[in-house]
Design a protein around this motif. Sequence first.
Motif, PDB file in Angstrom:
ATOM      1  N   ALA A   1       0.824  -1.213   0.000  1.00  0.00           N
ATOM      2  CA  ALA A   1       0.000   0.000   0.000  1.00  0.00           C
ATOM      3  C   ALA A   1       0.855   1.258   0.000  1.00  0.00           C
ATOM      4  O   ALA A   1       0.497   2.260  -0.634  1.00  0.00           O
ATOM      5  N   LEU A   2       1.994   1.228   0.703  1.00  0.00           N
ATOM      6  CA  LEU A   2       2.864   2.395   0.775  1.00  0.00           C
ATOM      7  C   LEU A   2       3.927   2.410  -0.321  1.00  0.00           C
ATOM      8  O   LEU A   2       4.797   3.280  -0.324  1.00  0.00           O
ATOM      9  N   SER A   3       3.863   1.422  -1.224  1.00  0.00           N
ATOM     10  CA  SER A   3       4.813   1.346  -2.351  1.00  0.00           C
ATOM     11  C   SER A   3       6.257   1.281  -1.868  1.00  0.00           C
ATOM     12  O   SER A   3       7.159   1.894  -2.466  1.00  0.00           O
ATOM     13  N   ILE A   4       6.492   0.547  -0.788  1.00  0.00           N
ATOM     14  CA  ILE A   4       7.846   0.371  -0.249  1.00  0.00           C
ATOM     15  C   ILE A   4       8.508  -0.811  -0.961  1.00  0.00           C
ATOM     16  O   ILE A   4       7.908  -1.883  -1.073  1.00  0.00           O
ATOM     17  N   PRO A   5       9.740  -0.679  -1.447  1.00  0.00           N
ATOM     18  CA  PRO A   5      10.417  -1.811  -2.083  1.00  0.00           C
ATOM     19  C   PRO A   5      10.563  -2.976  -1.104  1.00  0.00           C
ATOM     20  O   PRO A   5      10.918  -2.774   0.054  1.00  0.00           O
ATOM     21  N   GLY A   6      10.281  -4.164  -1.557  1.00  0.00           N
ATOM     22  CA  GLY A   6      10.409  -5.324  -0.687  1.00  0.00           C
ATOM     23  C   GLY A   6       9.366  -6.389  -0.919  1.00  0.00           C
ATOM     24  O   GLY A   6       9.437  -7.470  -0.312  1.00  0.00           O
ATOM     25  N   ALA A   7       8.405  -6.135  -1.790  1.00  0.00           N
ATOM     26  CA  ALA A   7       7.346  -7.116  -2.028  1.00  0.00           C
ATOM     27  C   ALA A   7       7.907  -8.411  -2.608  1.00  0.00           C
ATOM     28  O   ALA A   7       7.429  -9.506  -2.275  1.00  0.00           O
ATOM     29  N   THR A   8       8.910  -8.307  -3.451  1.00  0.00           N
ATOM     30  CA  THR A   8       9.488  -9.513  -4.052  1.00  0.00           C
ATOM     31  C   THR A   8      10.127 -10.401  -2.995  1.00  0.00           C
ATOM     32  O   THR A   8       9.943 -11.629  -2.996  1.00  0.00           O
ATOM     33  N   VAL A   9      10.862  -9.794  -2.060  1.00  0.00           N
ATOM     34  CA  VAL A   9      11.483 -10.574  -0.988  1.00  0.00           C
ATOM     35  C   VAL A   9      10.415 -11.202  -0.100  1.00  0.00           C
ATOM     36  O   VAL A   9      10.548 -12.356   0.329  1.00  0.00           O
ATOM     37  N   LEU A  10       9.351 -10.471   0.179  1.00  0.00           N
ATOM     38  CA  LEU A  10       8.263 -11.029   0.977  1.00  0.00           C
ATOM     39  C   LEU A  10       7.594 -12.201   0.263  1.00  0.00           C
ATOM     40  O   LEU A  10       7.147 -13.155   0.893  1.00  0.00           O
ATOM     41  N   THR A  11       7.515 -12.126  -1.060  1.00  0.00           N
ATOM     42  CA  THR A  11       6.939 -13.235  -1.817  1.00  0.00           C
ATOM     43  C   THR A  11       7.825 -14.465  -1.721  1.00  0.00           C
ATOM     44  O   THR A  11       7.330 -15.594  -1.580  1.00  0.00           O
ATOM     45  N   LEU A  12       9.134 -14.265  -1.789  1.00  0.00           N
ATOM     46  CA  LEU A  12      10.057 -15.380  -1.574  1.00  0.00           C
ATOM     47  C   LEU A  12       9.898 -15.946  -0.166  1.00  0.00           C
ATOM     48  O   LEU A  12       9.933 -17.168   0.042  1.00  0.00           O
ATOM     49  N   ALA A  13       9.709 -15.044   0.809  1.00  0.00           N
ATOM     50  CA  ALA A  13       9.528 -15.489   2.192  1.00  0.00           C
ATOM     51  C   ALA A  13       8.276 -16.339   2.335  1.00  0.00           C
ATOM     52  O   ALA A  13       8.255 -17.306   3.120  1.00  0.00           O
ATOM     53  N   ALA A  14       7.218 -16.007   1.602  1.00  0.00           N
ATOM     54  CA  ALA A  14       5.986 -16.793   1.658  1.00  0.00           C
ATOM     55  C   ALA A  14       6.241 -18.228   1.229  1.00  0.00           C
ATOM     56  O   ALA A  14       5.733 -19.181   1.833  1.00  0.00           O
ATOM     57  N   GLY A  15       7.034 -18.403   0.175  1.00  0.00           N
ATOM     58  CA  GLY A  15       7.358 -19.747  -0.262  1.00  0.00           C
ATOM     59  C   GLY A  15       8.204 -20.495   0.745  1.00  0.00           C
ATOM     60  O   GLY A  15       7.990 -21.683   0.997  1.00  0.00           O
ATOM     61  N   ALA A  16       9.183 -19.783   1.338  1.00  0.00           N
ATOM     62  CA  ALA A  16      10.069 -20.430   2.308  1.00  0.00           C
ATOM     63  C   ALA A  16       9.337 -20.832   3.583  1.00  0.00           C
ATOM     64  O   ALA A  16       9.652 -21.860   4.195  1.00  0.00           O
ATOM     65  N   LEU A  17       8.349 -20.030   4.006  1.00  0.00           N
ATOM     66  CA  LEU A  17       7.680 -20.273   5.288  1.00  0.00           C
ATOM     67  C   LEU A  17       6.393 -21.083   5.162  1.00  0.00           C
ATOM     68  O   LEU A  17       6.074 -21.892   6.045  1.00  0.00           O
ATOM     69  N   PHE A  18       5.651 -20.867   4.089  1.00  0.00           N
ATOM     70  CA  PHE A  18       4.314 -21.454   4.009  1.00  0.00           C
ATOM     71  C   PHE A  18       4.141 -22.459   2.880  1.00  0.00           C
ATOM     72  O   PHE A  18       3.069 -23.059   2.762  1.00  0.00           O
ATOM     73  N   GLY A  19       5.157 -22.640   2.044  1.00  0.00           N
ATOM     74  CA  GLY A  19       5.030 -23.587   0.961  1.00  0.00           C
ATOM     75  C   GLY A  19       4.382 -22.968  -0.271  1.00  0.00           C
ATOM     76  O   GLY A  19       3.906 -21.826  -0.249  1.00  0.00           O
TER      77      GLY A  19
END
Length: 245
Positions: free
Chosen positions: A83-101
């Motif tokens: 929502a705030l257009s902060i860089p980091g969404a791609t890393v969070l998407t990678l984190a989703a795969g690492a943590l939740f499958g």
Amino acid sequence: MQAASGSRNNARSKSIIARCGAGRIALLALIAALAIGFVQADGLHYLSIDYLKAQQAAFAHERDLHPVATSLVFCAVYVIVTALSIPGATVLTLAAGALFGAVWGTGLVSFASTLGAALAFGMSRYLLRVFVHARFPDRVRAINTGIEREGWMYLLSLRLIPVIPSWLINLLMGVTSIRLSTFWWASQMGTLPATALYVGVGTRLASVTSLGDAVSPAVLAALLALAVLPYAARRVLGLLRRRRG
């Protein structure tokens, strides 16, 4: 001549500011201050691959102890970043795969990214639409014409092109005439292929050293092909209709 031109520009700027309203300007300044403050406080360090890999075991431990709470916190962080257009969404998407499958991670990111994009869209429409329409009327009119002509495929194709930043699309669509409902489902459909891709890469986080490792040229070419697929299908259907006629 120059003095008259400067006077007209000043009058136009004052008119635009008056139409935007002091409340909108104050809210925009607050959002900008929050984003800048986050970056100045080295907040981007917490949205880096190095930090994610260093804390992966700790995050996984929390996920095992509190799976529902961890999912909710992850979604909240993702929504705020988007929502705030902060860089980091791609890393969070990678984190989703690492943590939740792959499956649950894709579902979480798909919902959170779309909700965050919708919030950015709404803020852009409330804060920037009047200013952009007054400052760049011809460009906005051209984009609205494209939306009216192509409909939902206009946004869907933009979402499928990986070289166009998502935050830019969110802000750009906010100043157009597209409806929020159309923005929501077209964004969710358009971002799903890239979301599934990055979440899948996140399940193999140990082999990722940089964001460049996440996507190969072949994958980028496939996403670009998906971007033109709706238009190609539309042209083929139109050709078939003409032949039948």
